[in-house]
Scaffold this active site. Structure first.
Site, PDB file in Angstrom:
ATOM      1  CE  LYS A  14      -2.114  -0.964   3.989  1.00 43.10           C
ATOM      2  NZ  LYS A  14      -1.526  -2.237   4.398  1.00 43.10           N
ATOM      3  NE  ARG A  89      -3.747  -1.667  10.272  1.00 39.56           N
ATOM      4  CZ  ARG A  89      -2.639  -1.185   9.718  1.00 39.56           C
ATOM      5  NH1 ARG A  89      -2.557   0.074   9.391  1.00 39.56           N
ATOM      6  NH2 ARG A  89      -1.616  -1.975   9.511  1.00 39.56           N
ATOM      7  NE  ARG A 128       8.012  -3.963   6.159  1.00 40.98           N
ATOM      8  CZ  ARG A 128       6.766  -3.499   6.218  1.00 40.98           C
ATOM      9  NH1 ARG A 128       6.155  -3.098   5.115  1.00 40.98           N
ATOM     10  NH2 ARG A 128       6.124  -3.467   7.361  1.00 40.98           N
ATOM     11  NE  ARG A 161       7.118  -1.552  10.580  1.00 41.02           N
ATOM     12  CZ  ARG A 161       5.991  -1.357   9.883  1.00 41.02           C
ATOM     13  NH1 ARG A 161       6.037  -0.756   8.705  1.00 41.02           N
ATOM     14  NH2 ARG A 161       4.828  -1.740  10.354  1.00 41.02           N
ATOM     15  NE  ARG A 172       2.391  -5.701  11.446  1.00 40.58           N
ATOM     16  CZ  ARG A 172       3.372  -5.441  10.573  1.00 40.58           C
ATOM     17  NH1 ARG A 172       4.516  -6.102  10.630  1.00 40.58           N
ATOM     18  NH2 ARG A 172       3.207  -4.519   9.649  1.00 40.58           N
TER      19      ARG A 172
HETATM   20  P1  AMP Z   1       1.545  -0.225   9.305  1.00 42.50           P
HETATM   21  O1  AMP Z   1       2.778   0.560   9.140  1.00 42.50           O
HETATM   22  O2  AMP Z   1       0.385   0.313   8.505  1.00 42.50           O
HETATM   23  O3  AMP Z   1       1.753  -1.714   9.064  1.00 42.50           O
HETATM   24  O4  AMP Z   1       1.090  -0.073  10.831  1.00 42.50           O
HETATM   25  C1  AMP Z   1       1.941  -0.487  11.881  1.00 42.50           C
HETATM   26  C2  AMP Z   1       1.149  -0.580  13.157  1.00 42.50           C
HETATM   27  O5  AMP Z   1       0.622   0.712  13.508  1.00 42.50           O
HETATM   28  C3  AMP Z   1      -0.071  -1.494  13.127  1.00 42.50           C
HETATM   29  O6  AMP Z   1       0.266  -2.853  13.335  1.00 42.50           O
HETATM   30  C4  AMP Z   1      -0.883  -0.911  14.294  1.00 42.50           C
HETATM   31  O7  AMP Z   1      -0.333  -1.284  15.533  1.00 42.50           O
HETATM   32  C5  AMP Z   1      -0.644   0.588  14.119  1.00 42.50           C
HETATM   33  N1  AMP Z   1      -1.657   1.165  13.216  1.00 42.50           N
HETATM   34  C6  AMP Z   1      -1.462   1.691  11.982  1.00 42.50           C
HETATM   35  N2  AMP Z   1      -2.610   2.137  11.457  1.00 42.50           N
HETATM   36  C7  AMP Z   1      -3.574   1.877  12.372  1.00 42.50           C
HETATM   37  C8  AMP Z   1      -4.978   2.075  12.400  1.00 42.50           C
HETATM   38  N3  AMP Z   1      -5.636   2.605  11.369  1.00 42.50           N
HETATM   39  N4  AMP Z   1      -5.640   1.691  13.524  1.00 42.50           N
HETATM   40  C9  AMP Z   1      -5.008   1.167  14.583  1.00 42.50           C
HETATM   41  N5  AMP Z   1      -3.682   0.922  14.611  1.00 42.50           N
HETATM   42  C10 AMP Z   1      -2.962   1.269  13.510  1.00 42.50           C
END
Ligand code: AMP
Length: 219
Positions: A14, A89, A128, A161, A172
């Protein structure tokens, strides 16, 4: 306003697609994961709170996430729309976003669902490496660091990460299937969802995403 949601599991690409669309069409990129990581980098109160959820692979609570997005939208101007990446989400986030946009006389024009299998996600995320400075992702095997797209470093900020460690990846994915995938039906039922295959050559995926956007613009 061309407001779009890029939807898909973690590691579906994304962010990469969002960067491209935003540059090409002067859209604002709102990636909630990146915003949380910026807060963590600054060690803000919000960052400390978010980190405790993120490290476990859990979602940050809706009220905190929604408030952060509201804040980000309020600070921005001079764009032709927004690409939401990693948000919403959950169903409450989805509803909050619709209300927020309606209060500005706007709406979501389309949701692009980048479909990738669980097996592919695990292989992508476990290899990654991300840049601490600009958040660009690389892959140990398939796309190792060569040059920084922003010409800011020579790879010295690359790290894995915490939530890309093997045990957290499954957590996740589980959260994605339980809490986030119901949004597929939600947006499908409102005729907003288009699915594109997210595996294979990145330029083919980019072309599929662009074709969806073109069709939204001509509808
Ligand atoms: P991402 O970089 O999009 O994979 O997000 C990393 C982490 O940030 C996720 O596993 C959640 O812990 C938190 N996170 C990101 N976006 C959201 C969201 N819309 N709602 C809740 N937690 C989020």
């Amino acid at each position: 306003m061309l407001n779009l949601i890029l939807f898909g599991p973690p590691g579906s690409g994304k962010g990469t697609q969002a960067e491209y669309i935003c540059q090409e069409r002067q859209l604002l990129h709102i990636a909630t994961g990146d915003l949380f990581r910026e807060h963590i980098g600054k060690n803000s109160e919000l960052g400390q709170l978010a980190q405790s959820y993120m490290d476990q692979g859990n979602l940050v609570p809706d009220d905190v996430t929604i408030a952060m997005v509201k804040d980000r939208l309020a600070q921005s101007e001079n764009h032709k729309g927004v690409v939401f990446d990693g948000f919403p989400r959950t169903i409450p986030q989805t509803e909050a976003l619709a209300e927020l946009l309606a209060s500005m006389d706007q709406k979501i024009m389309g949701v692009i669902y980048i479909k990738v299998s669980d097996g592919e996600i695990v292989s992508r995320l476990s290899g990654r490496l991300s840049c601490k400075e600009c958040q660009t992702p690389f892959h140990k095997k398939y796309n190792s660091f060569q040059t920084c797209p922003y010409q800011k470093c020579e790879g010295e900020y690359l790290y894995q990460r915490v939530d890309d460690k093997a045990e957290t990846i499954w957590a996740r994915l589980n959260v994605y299937h339980q809490q986030t995938s119901p949004l597929i039906n939600y947006y499908h039922n409102r005729n907003l969802l288009t699915e594109v295959p997210g595996e294979g050559d990145v330029t083919n995926i980019r072309d599929s995403v662009s074709a969806v956007i073109e069709s939204l613009l001509t509808d």
